[in-house]
Design a protein around this motif. Structure first.
Motif, short mmCIF file in Angstrom:
data_model
loop_
_atom_site.label_atom_id
_atom_site.label_comp_id
_atom_site.label_asym_id
_atom_site.label_seq_id
_atom_site.Cartn_x
_atom_site.Cartn_y
_atom_site.Cartn_z
N ASP A 60 14.57 19.33 27.89
CA ASP A 60 13.61 19.49 26.79
C ASP A 60 12.51 18.45 26.86
O ASP A 60 11.32 18.76 26.67
CB ASP A 60 14.34 19.41 25.45
CG ASP A 60 15.24 20.60 25.19
OD1 ASP A 60 15.05 21.63 25.89
OD2 ASP A 60 16.14 20.52 24.33
N GLN A 64 8.64 19.50 27.59
CA GLN A 64 7.62 19.18 26.60
C GLN A 64 6.54 18.29 27.20
O GLN A 64 5.33 18.54 27.01
CB GLN A 64 8.27 18.48 25.40
CG GLN A 64 7.30 18.15 24.29
CD GLN A 64 7.99 17.45 23.13
OE1 GLN A 64 9.19 17.25 23.15
NE2 GLN A 64 7.21 17.11 22.12
N GLN A 65 6.95 17.28 27.94
CA GLN A 65 5.96 16.37 28.55
C GLN A 65 5.14 17.09 29.62
O GLN A 65 3.94 16.88 29.73
CB GLN A 65 6.69 15.17 29.17
CG GLN A 65 5.78 14.06 29.65
CD GLN A 65 5.12 13.32 28.50
OE1 GLN A 65 5.51 13.49 27.34
NE2 GLN A 65 4.10 12.53 28.79
N ASP A 67 4.37 20.33 29.71
CA ASP A 67 3.39 21.22 29.06
C ASP A 67 2.20 20.44 28.53
O ASP A 67 1.04 20.88 28.64
CB ASP A 67 4.07 21.99 27.93
CG ASP A 67 5.11 22.97 28.45
OD1 ASP A 67 5.07 23.29 29.66
OD2 ASP A 67 5.97 23.42 27.65
N GLU A 68 2.45 19.28 27.94
CA GLU A 68 1.34 18.46 27.44
C GLU A 68 0.45 17.99 28.59
O GLU A 68 -0.79 17.98 28.47
CB GLU A 68 1.90 17.26 26.68
CG GLU A 68 2.60 17.62 25.38
CD GLU A 68 3.18 16.40 24.68
OE1 GLU A 68 3.04 15.30 25.26
OE2 GLU A 68 3.76 16.56 23.59
#
Length: 557
Positions: A60, A64-65, A67-68
């Protein structure tokens, strides 16, 4: 080499002993097994759960990192392409200025700390093409050929790869490289724009979560271990109580009882256990009373019979002294009566002696005694009753030891008398020997012998292997029983070996040191002329001597 092997064995012995102790604890302790199995299963479940949680959190966090970062890189790529497109000129000087402005804009707008601007390798050389440039020179070394080929051959707007970034201080941190393609005007052609992002912050968060999970798992293991220990102790408390109570009962504490445990089933067990203990105590009390009455009866009867026996003995002596004028039958009757009166007197003496042993009122009077000389005196007194010679082999035992000579003489007389009684008129061999811990006397005959059952019962009171066999020496049937009691009161051991048709061997072993806990008999119990004796013969030339336990009153023999 042999010395080294010996040292190796000595060093390894504690390890083997420790393994044996651990194996014994595991086999004999249900509490240890329960706690161990519960601990292992709990630890396995915590490990599997923790591994799954860490994997999920790691995925996760990375997703998340990533995608950013991809979003940030896409915005930076759009800004760079717009900056280049706004120039609208292919002049090398103007294009170089535009590229420098583009780099500054991307560096200011993006969260990236690393940038590579490089012309793709499949294009022809051009003097108008701007030079390659890098922010963070070492970053270009971390970009793989796979990413470069994907940008050259692929048609996706972005490509990314995980990398490891080496800091100037030599430390390594995880990172992400994101690449895209820029179109420059004129013959400059296509350029790769690769941005590098530092993921050390994400790695720190993952490390913090990992440490937290490990600490939590360790704390849970301790908590569950304490919980299992408490529950196990609570569950096994009634069992321990029953074991302690039974142990006390086995040691003779007849008042020990199992307490209630405030549980339906355990209280039912405690009630039944205590009822059984009450019943046993009642029966034991009855048996003790009966035994006391029996001992008192034997003692009282023996004492009461001494007066009429004395009268009968005096009367028989008077009759014997005035038998000159009597017929042959009358003289024989007086002789038989005198013999039976003497036998009756011996029986009463043995009964009184047994009653004293049963009552625990026997006191011995010890003095330094030469057992070889004592044995010689016994043999000299009984030799006229034997049709064959009685051989004495004194290999040792000349040093005096503290014994009650009257009782030891009675033992030896009984053993030699039995050998004469049952020796079938064959030679009798008596041996005396000693060692540092004990002195032994053995009496061997080659008579009828006894089977295994008779050997086990030979020391019982009034027991006879062959009831129809006549007693030529007038025994009372209590001789061996008293002999064993005499040996026991000295702390010694009286043993027997016998075989039908092969004869019998009695061995008396007396300790030299009264305070010794154990001793070795210097004489073999199995005669040397027997085939099975070879199994107990040591290669050093001596008999393998097993330690003999010092017997006390009431010990099981």
């Amino acid at each position: 080499m042999n010395k080294l092997r010996s040292i190796g064995r000595r060093v390894g012995e504690p390890i083997v002993a420790s393994r044996d102790r651990v194996r014994d604890v595991w086999r004999h302790s249900m509490k240890v097994r329960t706690m161990t199995i519960t601990g292992v299963m709990t630890g396995l479940m915590i490990f599997i759960s923790g591994t799954f949680i860490l994997a999920s959190v790691s995925d996760d966090l990375f997703t998340q990192q990533r995608d950013e970062i991809l979003h940030d890189s896409a915005r930076a790529t759009v800004l760079a392409q717009q900056t280049i497109d706004s120039a609208g000129s292919s002049d090398p000087r103007a294009l170089g200025s535009v590229v420098n402005a583009m780099r500054r804009s991307v560096s200011n707008m993006s969260a990236s700390d690393y940038l590579v601007f490089r012309r793709q390798s499949d294009q022809p050389r051009s003097v108008d093409a701007p030079l390659d440039s890098t922010i963070g020179p070492e970053f270009s070394e971390f970009i793989s050929d796979d990413l470069r080929n994907s940008l050259l051959e692929g048609d996706a707007p972005q490509y990314w790869q995980s990398i490891e970034i080496v800091k100037p201080d030599g430390s390594t941190v995880p990172g992400l490289a994101v690449g895209s393609t820029l179109q420059l005007p004129g013959e400059a052609g296509h350029y790769d724009l690769i941005l590098g992002y530092d993921l050390s912050e994400t790695d720190s968060i993952y490390g913090f979560i990992s440490r937290t999970l490990v600490f939590t798992g360790f704390f849970l293991m301790l908590l569950i271990g304490a919980l299992v220990y408490g529950i196990t102790r609570l569950v096994f408390q009634p069992i321990r109580s029953a074991a302690d109570t039974s142990r006390k009962l086995a040691k003779g504490d007849s008042n020990a009882r199992m307490p209630l445990q405030n549980d339906e089933y355990f209280d039912q067990l405690a009630g039944n256990f205590n009822l059984m203990a009450d019943t046993l105590q009642t029966r034991i009390t009855e048996l003790d009373d009966l035994s006391t009455m029996q001992q008192r009866f034997v003692s009282d009867v023996s004492h009461e019979l001494r007066t009429p026996l004395t009268t009968m003995k005096l009367a028989s002596q008077v009759l014997a002294s005035n038998s000159d004028g009597l017929s042959g039958g009358q003289s024989r009757a007086i002789e038989v009566m005198s013999e039976q009166v003497d036998r009756f007197e011996a029986l009463l003496a043995d009964l009184l002696e047994i009653s004293r042993y049963d009552a625990g009122q026997v006191a011995i009077s010890t003095e330094p005694t030469n057992l070889v000389r004592l044995t010689e005196e016994v043999i000299e007194g009984l030799a006229p009753l034997s049709k064959q010679p009685i051989e004495l082999h004194a290999l040792g035992g000349y040093a005096p030891i503290e014994v009650d000579p009257r009782r030891i003489r009675r033992i030896v007389s009984n053993l030699v008398g039995n050998a004469i009684e049952h020796g079938e008129d064959k030679p009798i061999e008596v041996r005396v020997d000693s060692n540092g811990s004990a002195t032994a006397i053995s009496v061997r005959d080659w008579g009828i012998g006894m089977n295994e059952e008779a050997t086990e019962r030979v020391f019982e009171r009034f027991w006879r292997a062959d009831p129809s066999r006549k007693r030529t020496l007038g025994g009372t049937g209590l001789g061996l029983a008293i002999a064993r009691e005499d040996a026991t009161v000295h702390g010694g051991v009286l043993e027997v070996w016998s075989k039908p048709g092969q004869g019998t061997n009695f061995r008396l072993t007396l300790p030299r040191d009264e305070g010794g806990a154990g001793f070795f008999s210097p004489l073999p119990l199995i005669p040397e002329d027997m085939p099975e004796a070879s199994e107990t013969f040591d290669t050093t030339g001596g008999w393998l001597k097993r330690p003999l336990r010092r017997l006390k009153k009431g010990d099981k023999r």
